[in-house]
Design a protein around this motif. Structure first.
Motif, short mmCIF file in Angstrom:
data_model
loop_
_atom_site.label_atom_id
_atom_site.label_comp_id
_atom_site.label_asym_id
_atom_site.label_seq_id
_atom_site.Cartn_x
_atom_site.Cartn_y
_atom_site.Cartn_z
N UNK A 222 -39.29 27.17 -14.22
CA UNK A 222 -38.14 28.06 -14.05
C UNK A 222 -38.59 29.36 -13.37
N UNK A 223 -39.62 30.00 -13.93
CA UNK A 223 -40.18 31.22 -13.34
C UNK A 223 -41.52 30.93 -12.68
N UNK A 224 -41.82 31.69 -11.65
CA UNK A 224 -43.15 31.63 -11.06
C UNK A 224 -44.14 32.29 -12.01
N UNK A 225 -45.37 31.79 -12.11
CA UNK A 225 -46.37 32.46 -12.95
C UNK A 225 -46.51 33.93 -12.54
N UNK A 226 -46.79 34.77 -13.54
CA UNK A 226 -46.92 36.21 -13.27
C UNK A 226 -48.40 36.53 -13.08
N UNK A 227 -48.70 37.20 -12.01
CA UNK A 227 -50.09 37.49 -11.67
C UNK A 227 -50.46 38.92 -12.05
N UNK A 228 -51.58 39.06 -12.76
CA UNK A 228 -52.16 40.37 -13.09
C UNK A 228 -53.62 40.31 -12.69
N UNK A 229 -53.99 41.06 -11.67
CA UNK A 229 -55.36 41.00 -11.16
C UNK A 229 -55.64 39.61 -10.61
N UNK A 230 -56.71 38.98 -11.10
CA UNK A 230 -57.08 37.64 -10.66
C UNK A 230 -56.54 36.55 -11.58
N UNK A 231 -55.67 36.90 -12.50
CA UNK A 231 -55.19 35.97 -13.50
C UNK A 231 -53.70 35.66 -13.30
N UNK A 232 -53.34 34.39 -13.48
CA UNK A 232 -51.94 33.96 -13.44
C UNK A 232 -51.52 33.54 -14.84
#
Length: 377
Positions: A222-232
């Motif tokens: 449903x949602x795209x993964x949320x990216x923070x730095x090098x992490x999804x």
């Protein structure tokens, strides 16, 4: 354990004891999409109606919110009254707390068209690569390749992050975990490492609250993964229904847990589901693939929570837990999908009224569990 359950109450005893001379209390909120958040807001509004406005801010040392529960937990931990959320939504007030669908997700037509064109353009090079390697290209291969070229989710979480950033700023508490008077923890799943991350703790305590919450809300597909730095990151519910251990490992011995997602039980003498197409009563197997899949997910989640509660009784006999959740015979939260915005107000009202009904007879059990001085005033 005191088990509150609208419209029925189940009880079992666990002897709790104080930590550092005083019991630490925690509010733990599970997931469930827009409608799960509405259910939690309704339950908490009923608790404030009975015990006084400010109850949710005064009575807990720790707040844990996963997925949609992270939205409500972050607002309550920031001092927002659930009664205000309830009143703004039910009275259709033009305020930030009466959130709209566009505040949570919007279909990005431009991005969709760009991705579709890019996938079509790249198919030529894919076919060339198959021929170069001497491989045949079947319809199943086409499906796999197209899936890889398409977006990782239907909707972006950018609108929700911007909305939360605005709301938390208006609350006066800011968008940093360190700004809060009490502890807030938000679990999410690191997609590439297949591990749980707890925002608000250790190296993840510097992440803005708004970003931590949307990371925990990233429902796969449903949602795209949320990216923070090098992490999804994806939905924290993928790692457990409520993550009770987060609160317990940080010293909480009295937990109020709200779990909006339960499987539907339409057995003899209970409510039946009515087909949206025909209006006739039917079984879940007759309602199509999405309802069957939803019921299966609910069953797995509820069994996981039951296993966590059993483990808690064995490993942490000092912990008292109150579990508040919908009746399994209530179809309202089942026939409307978790992201069905139109049902939000009805679900909030149901949660508010059913919780009030329970508290008329069992308010003392909750007061005893939390041992909050304000409850006895």
């Amino acid at each position: 354990m005191v088990h509150l359950r609208a419209p029925e109450l189940r009880s079992a005893a666990i002897n709790g004891h104080a930590v550092d001379g005083r019991p630490r209390t925690a509010l733990v909120l599970g997931g469930g999409g827009i409608n799960g958040a509405a259910y939690e807001a309704g339950c908490l509004a009923a608790l404030e109606e009975v015990f006084g406005e400010g109850f949710c801010r005064r009575s807990f040392d720790i707040y844990v919110g996963v997925s949609a529960g992270a939205i409500i937990a972050s607002l309550v931990a920031s001092g927002v009254s659930p009664l205000r959320i309830r009143d703004d939504i039910l009275n259709e007030r033009d305020t930030t707390f009466n959130f709209r669908r566009s505040d949570v997700y919007r279909f990005d037509l431009r991005s969709f068209l760009h991705t579709t064109w890019d996938a079509t353009r790249r198919m030529a090079s894919v076919l060339h690569a198959f021929r170069r390697e001497g491989l045949s290209f079947s319809l199943l291969d086409l499906t796999d390749v197209l899936q890889e070229l398409l977006p990782s989710g239907c909707f972006s979480l950018e609108p929700l992050e911007a909305y939360l950033r605005c709301v938390l700023g208006e609350s006066g508490m800011g968008n940093a975990f360190s700004d809060l008077e009490h502890d807030l923890y938000v679990p999410a799943i690191d997609l590439d490492h297949a591990s749980r991350v707890v925002f608000g703790d250790g190296e993840w305590s510097d992440v803005p609250i708004s970003q931590a919450v949307v990371a925990s809300c990233a429902i796969p597909a449903f949602f795209q993964p949320w990216r923070i730095g090098e992490h999804s990151f994806v939905d924290g519910c993928m790692g457990g229904a409520c993550h009770l251990d987060i609160a317990i490992d940080r010293g909480a011995t009295r937990l109020l847990v709200i779990n909006p997602i339960v499987p539907f039980d339409g057995g003899p003498g209970r409510s039946s589901i009515r087909s949206l197409a025909t209006g006739k009563a039917c079984g879940i197997a007759d309602m199509g693939i999405t309802f069957v899949s939803d019921q299966a997910i609910r069953i797995m989640g509820r069994h996981g929570l039951e296993a966590a509660l059993r483990a808690c009784r064995v490993d942490h006999p000092e912990v008292d837990i109150a579990l508040l959740e919908p009746s399994r015979s209530e179809p309202l939260l089942f026939v409307h999908g978790p992201m069905n915005f139109e049902a939000r107000a009805r679900i909030l009202h149901y949660a508010y009224e059913s919780t009030l009904s329970e508290l008329r007879d069992h308010a003392g059990a909750v007061a005893e569990l939390l041992r909050a001085p304000a409850l006895h005033a």
